[in-house]
Design a protein around this motif. Structure first.
Motif, PDB file in Angstrom:
ATOM      1  N   ILE A  30      -5.821   3.010  -4.438  1.00 12.94           N
ATOM      2  CA  ILE A  30      -4.453   2.500  -4.610  1.00 12.94           C
ATOM      3  C   ILE A  30      -4.319   1.814  -5.970  1.00 12.94           C
ATOM      4  O   ILE A  30      -3.331   2.003  -6.684  1.00 12.94           O
ATOM      5  N   ASN A  57      -5.333   1.044   4.951  1.00 17.72           N
ATOM      6  CA  ASN A  57      -5.084   0.536   3.595  1.00 17.72           C
ATOM      7  C   ASN A  57      -6.321  -0.055   2.934  1.00 17.72           C
ATOM      8  O   ASN A  57      -6.589   0.176   1.756  1.00 17.72           O
ATOM      9  N   GLY A  94       0.810  -1.220   0.000  1.00 20.61           N
ATOM     10  CA  GLY A  94       0.000   0.000   0.000  1.00 20.61           C
ATOM     11  C   GLY A  94       0.844   1.272   0.000  1.00 20.61           C
ATOM     12  O   GLY A  94       0.817   2.054  -0.963  1.00 20.61           O
TER      13      GLY A  94
END
Length: 413
Positions: A340, A333, A262
């Motif tokens: 992401i 995350n 991440g």
């Protein structure tokens, strides 16, 4: 949302000044020395120029060191979003991440050891990495399977009494050629029928000089070995290490990988944006300093429109990446999975597009080593495969979008 604290802004300004004053004036000569000293694929003779250690020592003394690590005791205590601005600056240079001890794969490996390592692992391996005394390698991708699906992994890490027995072959293991590489993180299958398929893989610490470890070769990227860092193929044949070399325990490999990848993807993407900014600057300067057919090259054809397109694309990519960093800092995350994946698709593609424009404006010089453009292009194209190919990230984005509407991407029975 993206406003920096006074302390973070100070780091950004000092990093920018250091790159301008200390790195940019010597970078062309530095890479000339690298290429002169490290020709071909014989990694056993590869060395870094002495200039690197001098720059690292200067950066360390200035407090511009381990800025990626959010731990205030071992790093600088910056958030992911705060460090993202610094990562962009370092992306303008092919050497800056190493100078600040913030380069991949070491930054990711250090974060793994900081988050999941035992005290003994931290003392033995994390501390020397944080001090910049050694380098590390991450071994995940394999040559004989489609590594875009990590559950395809054939390498094994089998418990045998008080030891772990490792077998398998890895490639594109970045940093394997570095003369200072001392430790590898080896990800492998640890079969356990009592666990689901995402809890049957482990990460294991393997000293590079362990019996049974053999570096087979270095792999060129577009004909360049990226010496003395290198990307290599390495085999593990009945390699034995203590049980204490598991990171986080057997079967925790995927959980650790998510924690590792991440922040690392934010770093990669912001460095891409920095490289795109540098490419755009080089493109404009070159295009306005050369004339053809009575005009500056930049004013011919659709080149001015390309400048505008580059500016729009870079700014969009930056805002999306900073938003992903903000979500990671604020919600974790898992809450930022879609963002992401999105930045991992967008940022390398933007760099690839912008640097291609810059190469075209430079003509023959653009495909030489006289500018960093070829290095930036190789970086962009490789990153569309590294840390998961574009297709995997697009699949993740689509899965999340469908789930919002109550649908699944799984095959119907």
């Amino acid at each position: 949302m993206f406003e920096l604290s006074t302390r973070a802004q100070d780091f950004v300004e000092r990093t920018q000044k250091f790159i301008h004053d200390e790195i940019e004036p010597i970078e062309a000569e530095f890479w000339h020395d690298v290429h002169a000293q490290n020709s071909g694929g014989n990694w056993t003779t590869w060395q870094w120029p002495e200039t690197l250690e001098t720059l690292k020592a200067t950066a360390k003394a200035a407090g511009l060191w381990n800025m990626f690590l959010p731990c205030p005791e071992l790093g600088q205590g910056l958030s992911v979003q705060e460090y993202a601005h610094i990562a962009e600056l370092t992306g303008r240079s092919l050497i800056a991440p190493i100078v600040f001890n913030c380069n991949a794969p070491d930054s990711g490996n250090m974060e793994v050891l900081w988050r999941y390592g035992t005290e003994q692992q931290k003392q033995q391996w994390l501390m020397p990495l944080l001090e910049g005394k050694i380098r590390s390698v991450f071994c995940m991708t394999e040559p004989d399977v489609a590594s875009s699906d990590a559950t395809n992994m054939q390498a094994t890490a089998i418990i045998d009494g008080d030891e772990i027995v490792l077998n398998g072959r890895k490639w594109w293991s970045s940093g394997l050629g570095d003369p200072n590489a001392k430790i590898m993180i080896f990800m492998a299958h640890t079969p356990d029928e009592s666990k689901d398929r995402h809890h049957q893989h482990s990460m294991v610490l393997v000293p590079i000089d362990t019996v049974g470890v053999k570096i087979e070769r270095m792999l060129p990227v577009f004909g360049d070995y990226d010496a003395p860092h290198g990307h290599g193929e390495v085999s593990f044949t009945n390699v034995r290490v203590p049980l204490s070399n598991f990171i986080g325990g057997a079967g925790q490999g995927f959980e650790i990988a998510q924690g590792r990848l991440g922040p690392g993807r934010i770093h990669h993407c912001m460095r891409c944006i920095g490289a795109a900014e540098k490419s755009l600057e080089l493109m404009i300067d070159r295009g306005m300093s050369r004339t053809a057919f009575g005009k500056e090259i930049l004013k011919l054809g659709g080149n001015l429109e390309r400048v505008a397109e580059a500016r729009v694309a870079i700014d969009q990519a930056r805002l999306l990446t900073l938003y992903a960093a903000y979500k990671m800092d604020t919600f974790g995350n898992m809450a930022a999975l879609a963002e992401i994946s999105a930045i991992k698709v967008v940022a390398p593609s933007v760099l690839e597009k912008v640097v291609d424009m810059a190469i075209q404006i430079h003509g023959g010089a653009g495909v030489s080593r006289d500018t960093p453009l070829t290095g930036f292009f190789a970086q962009a194209r490789a990153l569309r495969l590294a840390d998961g190919p574009d297709e995997v990230h697009k699949g993740m984005i689509a899965k999340i979008e469908l789930a919002k509407r109550g649908y699944s991407t799984r095959r119907q029975k």
